[in-house]
Each structure stands twice: as structure tokens, then as C-alpha cells.
Design a protein around this motif. Structure first.
Motif, PDB file in Angstrom:
ATOM      1  N   ASN A   1      38.610  41.868  26.774  1.00  0.00           N
ATOM      2  CA  ASN A   1      38.661  42.613  28.037  1.00  0.00           C
ATOM      3  C   ASN A   1      39.869  42.275  28.902  1.00  0.00           C
ATOM      4  OD1 ASN A   1      35.243  41.925  27.952  1.00  0.00           O
ATOM      5  ND2 ASN A   1      36.007  43.999  27.659  1.00  0.00           N
ATOM      6  N   GLU A   2      40.735  41.396  28.441  1.00  0.00           N
ATOM      7  CA  GLU A   2      41.957  41.103  29.194  1.00  0.00           C
ATOM      8  C   GLU A   2      42.981  42.205  28.944  1.00  0.00           C
ATOM      9  OE1 GLU A   2      45.396  37.602  29.581  1.00  0.00           O
ATOM     10  OE2 GLU A   2      43.794  37.422  28.102  1.00  0.00           O
TER      11      GLU A   2
ATOM     12  N   GLN B   1      32.931  29.642  27.823  1.00  0.00           N
ATOM     13  CA  GLN B   1      32.404  29.896  29.163  1.00  0.00           C
ATOM     14  C   GLN B   1      31.903  28.595  29.781  1.00  0.00           C
ATOM     15  OE1 GLN B   1      29.907  33.477  30.083  1.00  0.00           O
ATOM     16  NE2 GLN B   1      28.338  31.943  30.527  1.00  0.00           N
TER      17      GLN B   1
ATOM     18  N   GLN C   1      28.783  30.674  35.040  1.00  0.00           N
ATOM     19  CA  GLN C   1      28.461  32.092  35.204  1.00  0.00           C
ATOM     20  C   GLN C   1      27.401  32.258  36.276  1.00  0.00           C
ATOM     21  OE1 GLN C   1      28.079  34.957  31.800  1.00  0.00           O
ATOM     22  NE2 GLN C   1      25.917  34.985  32.414  1.00  0.00           N
TER      23      GLN C   1
ATOM     24  N   TYR D   1      40.374  31.477  33.036  1.00  0.00           N
ATOM     25  CA  TYR D   1      40.229  32.910  33.288  1.00  0.00           C
ATOM     26  C   TYR D   1      38.977  33.141  34.118  1.00  0.00           C
ATOM     27  CZ  TYR D   1      43.354  33.398  29.220  1.00  0.00           C
ATOM     28  OH  TYR D   1      44.393  33.303  28.333  1.00  0.00           O
TER      29      TYR D   1
ATOM     30  N   ARG E   1      36.168  36.274  34.745  1.00  0.00           N
ATOM     31  CA  ARG E   1      35.686  37.563  34.246  1.00  0.00           C
ATOM     32  C   ARG E   1      34.739  38.158  35.273  1.00  0.00           C
ATOM     33  NH1 ARG E   1      31.378  39.659  30.941  1.00  0.00           N
ATOM     34  NH2 ARG E   1      32.130  41.222  29.442  1.00  0.00           N
TER      35      ARG E   1
ATOM     36  N   ALA F   1      32.208  41.480  35.811  1.00  0.00           N
ATOM     37  CA  ALA F   1      31.578  42.568  35.069  1.00  0.00           C
ATOM     38  C   ALA F   1      30.399  43.120  35.859  1.00  0.00           C
ATOM     39  CB  ALA F   1      31.100  42.087  33.700  1.00  0.00           C
TER      40      ALA F   1
ATOM     41  N   VAL G   1      34.706  46.092  33.529  1.00  0.00           N
ATOM     42  CA  VAL G   1      34.835  44.688  33.161  1.00  0.00           C
ATOM     43  C   VAL G   1      36.300  44.326  33.318  1.00  0.00           C
ATOM     44  CG1 VAL G   1      34.601  42.955  31.359  1.00  0.00           C
ATOM     45  CG2 VAL G   1      32.940  44.811  31.496  1.00  0.00           C
ATOM     46  N   ARG G   2      36.570  43.224  33.986  1.00  0.00           N
ATOM     47  CA  ARG G   2      37.959  42.814  34.182  1.00  0.00           C
ATOM     48  C   ARG G   2      38.094  41.330  33.947  1.00  0.00           C
ATOM     49  NH1 ARG G   2      42.256  43.379  38.954  1.00  0.00           N
ATOM     50  NH2 ARG G   2      44.075  43.449  37.608  1.00  0.00           N
ATOM     51  N   VAL G   3      39.139  40.946  33.226  1.00  0.00           N
ATOM     52  CA  VAL G   3      39.430  39.545  32.967  1.00  0.00           C
ATOM     53  C   VAL G   3      40.787  39.223  33.567  1.00  0.00           C
ATOM     54  CG1 VAL G   3      39.886  37.812  31.195  1.00  0.00           C
ATOM     55  CG2 VAL G   3      38.031  39.457  30.875  1.00  0.00           C
TER      56      VAL G   3
END
Length: 289
Positions: free
Chosen positions: A36-37, A141, A144, A175, A177, A179, A187-189
Motif C-alpha cells: 500500500n505504499e 507491525q 496498532q 512507517y 499505515r 486504513a 489505505v495509505r502508508v
């Protein structure tokens, strides 16, 4: 009939001669990306044919061929249109930058390779670039959290923030993320930068659902970032260690700030991250002598 054949031979000769004198280069600034990057690619065209060539005669004049490392083709899910409709004069070059992830599904980690293809319909030929490899990785990860987005009317909305670490050329990168929940929306990374392995990043979510992150980048250096629920990086500030280590703190009004350390302002280009990579034309330039 002879005149027709002669004309056809002349056209073919010109096409072959032009093809050998028009080069296409593709460039990736990095070789490893998270799922998703954004995956920016630069395509440079150099015209040494001795005549002007038309670019953009058809919408897909610039396209890509993507396949896995073992040769399995990856089909596009959305067209990547380079735009443009202009002449590229002889001895000039032009560069296009596009987001490969906007047209291909790279949700499966693995090794890939990409080749650029440029078509010249009127000259009846195509030019291809060399093939460039890259990898899509999952990363690790480390945090979250799901939070609601403030809304004035309508149903409630939820997003998930995640912090992910990945090794990149012997450097550990951090990074974030963002979503929508349930997944299926945006969704953005965002790559935040290098992080040290011996210090865990701090993170806090404020009352407006913005994410605040403080992480260590070196023995005495830290970075603070604020990420909006829309996935935009809205603030970035560097900090240097003093007798008091920088830390995130929330006051009674819900405002989050950095306590301790000495702030180091960042240039605007490091603070503002564009929402997406657009197809861009550089100004045609003549090669250096």
C-alpha cells in the motif's frame, strides 16, 4: 505499386532509424516498498533521432509491464495515464514520474520487476526500457489502534493506525499505515524515516483523532510527526537530546506536545507530503555536452 512499396520502405527505414536513436530509461529511487505504499517510478526519454517525435498521440502511449521475479505477469487493475501531447525535439529529453501502485495490486509480498514501454503510432514502432527489480515486503507491525473520526452528522467512521518497521539496505525504517474500518476504503502508508532498533517509538492519539509519533533516529536525535486521519503528514519536527529526553505529553485540554529536548525545524518539503504522486512532465532539456 512500385511507388507504394518504395514509400513503405522509406517509412520503415525511418522508423527503424528513429527506434535505434530514442532511448527509454526507468528509475526507482529505492528497491523495497511496503504494501500500500506509493511506488514512484521515473521514466526518461531521450531523443537522438534527428527529428521531432510526438508524445501522447494515444492515451496509453506510456505503459508498463510488471511481472514477478519468476516471470508471472501482473495485470493492471487501473490504467496509469501519463498525459501529455507534445513534441520532443531532437537532442532533448523529458522525464515522467508516476505511481506504479496506483495501477497495480501489490498486496502480495514478493519480488517483482518492471519495464516501461513507449509507443509511437505514427512511426509504427515502440521503445522499451531496461527491467528494474523491486520487492514488496510486509514489515513488522509494532503497534496498532482503532479510533473513531469526529463527524457532525451521518454514521460513525473508524480508522486504524499502525506503526510498522522494515529493514531497508541495513537500515531500520519506520512507517505509519492509515486504513478505513472496515477495510475497503482508503489505505495509505507513509514512510517516516530511519529509526534505531534499541528505542521503542512513542505514539498518542489526540481528541481530533490525529496520531502523534515520537521516535529516535540516532544516539541523540529524535523525530516528531503528526498524521491526520486522512493519511496526511501535517507536522514534522526534529529534536536533539538534552539532559531531558524528549517525550510526548497531553495537557488538560487534550493537546499533545513534545516535552524535553531542543527542537530543530524541518524544511517545508519534509513536512508536507502530497496526497498522491501525479503524472508530471519535466521541461524537455538538452543533454549536457
Amino acid at each position: 505499386m512500385k511507388a507504394f512499396v518504395l514509400t513503405w520502405l522509406v517509412v520503415c527505414s525511418m522508423a527503424l532509424r528513429s527506434q535505434s536513436q530514442i532511448s527509454v530509461e526507468i528509475q526507482l529511487d529505492q528497491r523495497q516498498f511496503l504494501r500500500n505504499e506509493s511506488l514512484p517510478v521515473k521514466v526518461r526519454l531521450l531523443n537522438r533521432s534527428g527529428q521531432a517525435v510526438k508524445l501522447g498521440e494515444v492515451p496509453d502511449w506510456l505503459s508498463f509491464s510488471v511481472e514477478t521475479r519468476d516471470g508471472k505477469p501482473v495485470n493492471p487493475v487501473e490504467p496509469i495515464l501519463a498525459g501529455g501531447n507534445f513534441d520532443l525535439e531532437s537532442a532533448e529529453s523529458v522525464t515522467k514520474q508516476l505511481d506504479l501502485a496506483s495501477g497495480y495490486d501489490f498486496s502480495q509480498p514478493g519480488s517483482y520487476r518492471v519495464t516501461a514501454l513507449v509507443r509511437f503510432p505514427k512511426l509504427n514502432f515502440s521503445a522499451t526500457s531496461s527491467t528494474q527489480p523491486f520487492d514488496i515486503v510486509r514489515g513488522s507491525q509494532i503497534w496498532q489502534e482503532v479510533c473513531g473520526i469526529p463527524v457532525t452528522n451521518g454514521p460513525p467512521r473508524w480508522i486504524t493506525y499502525s506503526l510498522i518497521q522494515a529493514n531497508h539496505v541495513k537500515q531500520l525504517k519506520l512507517y505509519v499505515r492509515v486504513a478505513e474500518e472496515p477495510e475497503g476504503g482508503f489505505v495509505r502508508v507513509l514512510p517516516l524515516g530511519q529509526v534505531v532498533a534499541f528505542a521503542k517509538p512513542e505514539q498518542m492519539i489526540d481528541r481530533s483523532s490525529a496520531l502523534h509519533i515520537l521516535y529516535q533516529t540516532g544516539p541523540r536525535s529524535f523525530e516528531y510527526c503528526e498524521v491526520a486521519p486522512t493519511g496526511l503528514l501535517t507536522q514534522r519536527t526534529g529534536y536533539t537530546l538534552t539532559p531531558y529526553r524528549p517525550r510526548l505529553a497531553m495537557d488538560d485540554s487534550g493537546k499533545i506536545t513534545v516535552k524535553g529536548g531542543v527542537s530543530q525545524a524541518k524544511p517545508a518539503w519534509m513536512t508536507n507530503v502530497p496526497p498522491s504522486i501525479k503524472a508530471t512532465n519535466s521541461v524537455p532539456t538538452k543533454p549536457a555536452k
